[in-house]
Design a protein around this motif. Structure first.
Motif, PDB file in Angstrom:
ATOM      1  N   SER A  41      38.600  27.228  94.757  1.00 42.90           N
ATOM      2  CA  SER A  41      37.424  27.509  96.172  1.00 42.90           C
ATOM      3  C   SER A  41      36.173  25.787  94.895  1.00 42.90           C
ATOM      4  O   SER A  41      36.511  25.851  93.411  1.00 42.90           O
ATOM      5  N   SER A  94      37.656  25.496 105.041  1.00 36.39           N
ATOM      6  CA  SER A  94      37.955  26.410 105.294  1.00 36.39           C
ATOM      7  C   SER A  94      37.068  27.181 103.959  1.00 36.39           C
ATOM      8  O   SER A  94      36.818  26.609 102.534  1.00 36.39           O
ATOM      9  N   THR A  95      36.984  28.186 104.557  1.00 36.95           N
ATOM     10  CA  THR A  95      36.025  29.163 103.622  1.00 36.95           C
ATOM     11  C   THR A  95      37.509  30.753 103.185  1.00 36.95           C
ATOM     12  O   THR A  95      38.043  31.283 104.250  1.00 36.95           O
ATOM     13  N   THR A 101      40.926  33.542 105.641  1.00 36.61           N
ATOM     14  CA  THR A 101      39.806  32.067 105.902  1.00 36.61           C
ATOM     15  C   THR A 101      38.880  31.931 106.792  1.00 36.61           C
ATOM     16  O   THR A 101      39.307  32.632 107.641  1.00 36.61           O
ATOM     17  N   PHE A 132      28.512  26.092 109.375  1.00 37.60           N
ATOM     18  CA  PHE A 132      28.277  26.649 108.307  1.00 37.60           C
ATOM     19  C   PHE A 132      27.610  26.715 107.415  1.00 37.60           C
ATOM     20  O   PHE A 132      26.383  26.066 107.601  1.00 37.60           O
ATOM     21  N   THR A 183      28.319  28.908 100.860  1.00 38.83           N
ATOM     22  CA  THR A 183      30.208  29.527 101.133  1.00 38.83           C
ATOM     23  C   THR A 183      31.423  28.394 100.536  1.00 38.83           C
ATOM     24  O   THR A 183      30.992  27.299 100.819  1.00 38.83           O
ATOM     25  N   PRO A 184      31.028  28.203  99.231  1.00 34.62           N
ATOM     26  CA  PRO A 184      32.539  27.535  99.007  1.00 34.62           C
ATOM     27  C   PRO A 184      33.258  27.627 100.104  1.00 34.62           C
ATOM     28  O   PRO A 184      33.427  28.424 100.853  1.00 34.62           O
ATOM     29  N   ILE A 185      34.348  26.186  99.719  1.00 33.34           N
ATOM     30  CA  ILE A 185      35.461  25.502 100.527  1.00 33.34           C
ATOM     31  C   ILE A 185      36.382  25.341  99.535  1.00 33.34           C
ATOM     32  O   ILE A 185      36.573  25.182  98.241  1.00 33.34           O
ATOM     33  N   THR A 186      36.918  25.862 100.145  1.00 32.92           N
ATOM     34  CA  THR A 186      38.144  25.629  99.984  1.00 32.92           C
ATOM     35  C   THR A 186      39.774  25.129 100.149  1.00 32.92           C
ATOM     36  O   THR A 186      41.180  25.221  99.590  1.00 32.92           O
TER      37      THR A 186
END
Length: 113
Positions: free
Chosen positions: A12, A38-39, A46, A80, A84-87
């Protein structure tokens, strides 16, 4: 995002800047085109947020606040959260739009701005 080559471990990245700058090619597409981020709250769940770029010219700058859970609804879903980190970052043609659609798209680059 942030996944080592050959690894099955999904990484992430922390969100930085004002938004996401996306460079893509879109040749002859007559279907809806979206940028999706996506997170992951856990390794199996997810959450996807999207922004419609069907009429946009590449490159496009998308403020983080413009990504929503259901960007295709009115009103749009939850925005969003930059905490929150993005994956994952993807360029998608939603399956409901692929019947009788032609598309030739490629995500070339994505970076924060």
């Amino acid at each position: 995002a942030n996944q080592a080559v050959g690894s099955s471990v999904i990484g992430s990245i922390a969100v930085t800047g004002t938004g996401l700058k996306v460079t893509f090619t879109n040749t002859g597409t007559n279907a809806t085109l979206r940028v999706q981020i996506s997170t992951a709250a856990s390794s199996s769940a997810t959450t996807d947020y999207c922004f419609d770029v069907s009429t946009a010219t590449s490159p496009v700058k998308i403020p983080w606040s413009s990504f929503h859970l259901t960007c295709y609804n009115t009103p749009q879903g939850t925005a969003f959260s930059t905490a929150t980190p993005i994956t994952k970052i993807a360029l998608i043609v939603p399956s409901s739009n692929t019947l009788n659609a032609t598309f030739n798209v490629c995500l070339n680059e994505a970076s924060s701005y």
